[in-house]
Design a protein around this motif. Structure first.
Motif, PDB file in Angstrom:
ATOM      1  N   PRO A 130      21.780  24.164 -16.901  1.00 46.04           N
ATOM      2  CA  PRO A 130      22.031  23.372 -18.372  1.00 46.04           C
ATOM      3  C   PRO A 130      22.684  22.203 -18.678  1.00 46.04           C
ATOM      4  CG  PRO A 130      24.030  25.769 -17.623  1.00 46.04           C
ATOM      5  CD  PRO A 130      23.077  24.583 -16.175  1.00 46.04           C
ATOM      6  N   PHE A 131      22.161  21.970 -19.998  1.00 45.31           N
ATOM      7  CA  PHE A 131      22.335  20.480 -20.498  1.00 45.31           C
ATOM      8  C   PHE A 131      23.025  20.123 -21.427  1.00 45.31           C
ATOM      9  CE2 PHE A 131      18.590  21.306 -22.215  1.00 45.31           C
ATOM     10  CZ  PHE A 131      18.385  20.804 -23.343  1.00 45.31           C
ATOM     11  N   CYS A 132      24.050  18.742 -22.205  1.00 38.85           N
ATOM     12  CA  CYS A 132      23.576  18.587 -23.293  1.00 38.85           C
ATOM     13  C   CYS A 132      23.407  17.033 -22.977  1.00 38.85           C
ATOM     14  CB  CYS A 132      25.506  18.910 -23.160  1.00 38.85           C
ATOM     15  SG  CYS A 132      26.640  17.519 -22.902  1.00 38.85           S
ATOM     16  N   PHE A 133      24.144  16.412 -24.650  1.00 35.34           N
ATOM     17  CA  PHE A 133      24.108  15.303 -25.125  1.00 35.34           C
ATOM     18  C   PHE A 133      24.937  14.310 -24.737  1.00 35.34           C
ATOM     19  CE2 PHE A 133      19.560  16.461 -26.336  1.00 35.34           C
ATOM     20  CZ  PHE A 133      18.679  15.793 -25.403  1.00 35.34           C
ATOM     21  N   CYS A 134      25.361  12.811 -24.334  1.00 36.12           N
ATOM     22  CA  CYS A 134      25.648  12.297 -24.601  1.00 36.12           C
ATOM     23  C   CYS A 134      25.022  10.837 -25.758  1.00 36.12           C
ATOM     24  CB  CYS A 134      26.514  10.931 -23.545  1.00 36.12           C
ATOM     25  SG  CYS A 134      27.894  10.219 -23.584  1.00 36.12           S
ATOM     26  N   TRP A 135      25.690  11.034 -27.058  1.00 36.90           N
ATOM     27  CA  TRP A 135      25.177   9.385 -27.443  1.00 36.90           C
ATOM     28  C   TRP A 135      25.555   8.452 -27.427  1.00 36.90           C
ATOM     29  CZ3 TRP A 135      26.088   8.772 -33.331  1.00 36.90           C
ATOM     30  CH2 TRP A 135      25.356   7.569 -33.730  1.00 36.90           C
ATOM     31  N   ALA A 136      24.825   7.618 -26.262  1.00 37.81           N
ATOM     32  CA  ALA A 136      25.067   6.472 -26.059  1.00 37.81           C
ATOM     33  C   ALA A 136      25.408   5.261 -27.304  1.00 37.81           C
ATOM     34  CB  ALA A 136      24.839   5.469 -24.741  1.00 37.81           C
ATOM     35  N   ASN A 137      25.957   5.316 -28.098  1.00 44.21           N
ATOM     36  CA  ASN A 137      26.065   4.656 -29.392  1.00 44.21           C
ATOM     37  C   ASN A 137      26.320   3.307 -28.998  1.00 44.21           C
ATOM     38  OD1 ASN A 137      27.975   6.119 -29.034  1.00 44.21           O
ATOM     39  ND2 ASN A 137      28.742   5.193 -31.126  1.00 44.21           N
ATOM     40  N   GLU A 138      25.560   2.373 -28.057  1.00 39.90           N
ATOM     41  CA  GLU A 138      26.053   0.563 -28.182  1.00 39.90           C
ATOM     42  C   GLU A 138      25.297   0.153 -28.799  1.00 39.90           C
ATOM     43  OE1 GLU A 138      28.583   0.080 -24.986  1.00 39.90           O
ATOM     44  OE2 GLU A 138      27.552   0.948 -23.717  1.00 39.90           O
ATOM     45  N   THR A 139      25.282  -0.741 -29.024  1.00 40.06           N
ATOM     46  CA  THR A 139      24.403  -2.505 -28.792  1.00 40.06           C
ATOM     47  C   THR A 139      24.164  -3.393 -27.136  1.00 40.06           C
ATOM     48  OG1 THR A 139      25.158  -2.954 -31.200  1.00 40.06           O
ATOM     49  CG2 THR A 139      23.697  -4.368 -29.590  1.00 40.06           C
ATOM     50  N   TRP A 140      22.863  -2.708 -26.996  1.00 41.71           N
ATOM     51  CA  TRP A 140      22.725  -3.674 -25.571  1.00 41.71           C
ATOM     52  C   TRP A 140      22.788  -5.206 -25.332  1.00 41.71           C
ATOM     53  CZ3 TRP A 140      18.354  -0.207 -22.528  1.00 41.71           C
ATOM     54  CH2 TRP A 140      18.699   0.432 -22.501  1.00 41.71           C
ATOM     55  N   LYS A 141      23.458  -5.692 -23.998  1.00 45.59           N
ATOM     56  CA  LYS A 141      23.279  -6.951 -24.753  1.00 45.59           C
ATOM     57  C   LYS A 141      22.821  -7.587 -23.064  1.00 45.59           C
ATOM     58  CE  LYS A 141      26.637  -8.002 -28.571  1.00 45.59           C
ATOM     59  NZ  LYS A 141      28.128  -8.914 -28.734  1.00 45.59           N
ATOM     60  N   GLY A 142      22.391  -8.028 -22.784  1.00 44.23           N
ATOM     61  CA  GLY A 142      22.176  -8.319 -21.906  1.00 44.23           C
ATOM     62  C   GLY A 142      23.075  -9.340 -20.323  1.00 44.23           C
ATOM     63  N   ILE A 143      24.190  -9.460 -21.101  1.00 47.29           N
ATOM     64  CA  ILE A 143      25.605  -9.934 -19.872  1.00 47.29           C
ATOM     65  C   ILE A 143      25.627  -9.015 -19.652  1.00 47.29           C
ATOM     66  CG2 ILE A 143      26.869 -10.068 -21.737  1.00 47.29           C
ATOM     67  CD1 ILE A 143      26.865 -12.315 -19.462  1.00 47.29           C
ATOM     68  N   TRP A 144      25.813  -7.322 -19.903  1.00 46.64           N
ATOM     69  CA  TRP A 144      26.053  -6.551 -19.970  1.00 46.64           C
ATOM     70  C   TRP A 144      25.430  -5.816 -18.719  1.00 46.64           C
ATOM     71  CZ3 TRP A 144      28.007  -4.177 -25.356  1.00 46.64           C
ATOM     72  CH2 TRP A 144      28.649  -4.366 -25.470  1.00 46.64           C
ATOM     73  N   HIS A 145      24.495  -6.369 -18.808  1.00 48.08           N
ATOM     74  CA  HIS A 145      22.668  -5.134 -17.649  1.00 48.08           C
ATOM     75  C   HIS A 145      22.479  -6.415 -16.863  1.00 48.08           C
ATOM     76  CE1 HIS A 145      23.371  -1.201 -20.698  1.00 48.08           C
ATOM     77  NE2 HIS A 145      23.505  -2.758 -21.183  1.00 48.08           N
ATOM     78  N   GLY A 146      23.528  -7.358 -17.016  1.00 45.70           N
ATOM     79  CA  GLY A 146      23.184  -7.568 -15.478  1.00 45.70           C
ATOM     80  C   GLY A 146      22.035  -9.241 -15.768  1.00 45.70           C
TER      81      GLY A 146
END
Length: 372
Positions: free
Chosen positions: A112-128
């Motif tokens: 079984p599955f469901c969704f988590c809407w990851a509603n955030e702006t992607w910024k470079g500093i947050w992703h390495g």
């Protein structure tokens, strides 16, 4: 279809294990989560890196057999469902949506599955990345756009594997407070769900103001991700590298309660955290959240936060404490959210690795068997 008091274990599921054009542009051709995982190096004495997968290998989620193997493995060890992170940015823009779409068409993926809407702006500093630029902006464009999003979700909601509570599809929202027209959004999704044969949406908040969650009858739960920060801040010291400079800084920082997150990894002790952990349910909508391990140095290098001494035995203790407290609760939702199934670049996973094999999963199965 959940409508009883049985405790169910749901694990967050990261779909970033296949290349997409945007990641190629931002991080280089062929980038996936594995790119950072394989580059990780130890940052201090006895620091275990790289953390590498065993049974499933460096998989590609475009390969159907991978999701089938994940499904079987998870179900065999007591995981009741995956919570897929979904990246919808508004105006028909999705990222990393293909694994879920492929799963929908593959009945061999039985979990079984469901969704988590990851509603955030992607910024470079947050992703390495070393720059703070916006990579892609999260937009909230109003009713017409929300309708289009619901219509995209509807085939998933209708699937028999989709997790539902009292005929309501479960739908997590990562940053509830960021939605400027939240009331309108919740009302619209409920109305559209009812018009399509459901009894509404089982909304679950992740990050969000607890008072807002409590006050809104449309919201049925709030994931207790604060357990992560609670375990982080309750510790009495910051562990640095074994250098003389590190030892001096440790004494200074202990006295002044400072950290140099940008210069050195922020290292905490999972063992101490588990020993001090006092599981609390802050309100009747509170959903227990647990994590087996954490070391995001593969992604963030010296800017990372690391829980050293995370072991399957301590993970089982953490899970047992949480389940024991959950059993005492009368009104709270009977879910345990595990962070996470496969966030390998954060050193946060249940999938088998080269060091511990299936032991992370064995701990889940043993605790789950005791619940029955």
């Amino acid at each position: 279809m959940k409508a009883d008091n049985k405790i169910e274990f749901l694990a967050y599921y990261l779909p970033q294990f296949h290349p997409i054009p945007e990641n190629d542009e931002w991080w280089g051709k062929g980038f996936t989560e594995w790119t950072n995982v394989t580059k990780a190096k130890p940052l201090f004495k006895n620091h275990y890196q790289p953390i590498l997968p065993s049974d499933l290998g460096f998989y590609d989620l475009r390969v159907p057999e991978t999701q089938e193997a994940q499904s079987k493995l998870a179900l065999d060890y007591g995981i009741d469902g995956f919570v897929y992170y979904q990246y919808w940015f508004g105006d028909d823009k999705f990222l990393l949506e293909k694994p879920a779409e492929q799963m929908l068409q593959n009945p061999k993926v039985e979990i079984p599955f469901c969704f988590c809407w990851a509603n955030e702006t992607w910024k470079g500093i947050w992703h390495g990345l070393d720059n703070p630029d916006v990579l892609i902006e999260q937009k909230y464009l109003g009713e017409a756009d929300y309708r289009k999003y619901f219509n995209y979700l509807l085939p998933f909601f209708k699937d028999k594997r989709y997790i539902k509570v009292n005929n309501m599809p479960m739908f997590h929202i990562y940053k509830l407070d960021d939605i400027p027209d939240l009331d309108s959004f919740l009302k619209l999704f409920n109305e559209l769900a009812i018009s399509n044969g459901f009894d509404g949406i089982y909304f679950v908040a992740t990050h969000g103001n607890s008072q807002v969650v409590i006050s809104k009858p449309e919201l049925f739960g709030q994931v207790g991700v604060d357990v992560f920060n609670t375990m982080r801040y309750e510790q009495s010291f910051v562990y640095r590298s074994g250098t003389l400079l590190g030892k001096i800084e440790r004494k200074i920082f202990q006295k002044l309660k400072w950290t140099l997150v940008n210069r050195f990894p922020f290292v905490l002790d999972y063992k101490i955290a588990i020993e001090k952990l006092n599981v609390q349910f802050n309100h009747d909508k509170y959903i227990a959240c647990v994590f087996p391990n954490w070391d995001n140095s593969a992604r963030s290098g010296k800017k990372s936060m690391i829980f050293k001494n995370a072991t399957p035995e301590l993970w089982k203790t953490h899970l047992n404490k949480t389940v024991s407290e959950l059993k005492k609760q009368v009104n709270t939702p009977k879910f345990v959210i595990i962070k996470s199934w496969n966030e390998w670049a954060e050193g946060n996973h249940l999938e088998p690795d080269l060091k511990f094999g299936h032991k992370w999963l064995n701990a889940v199965k043993e605790v789950k068997d005791e619940c029955i």
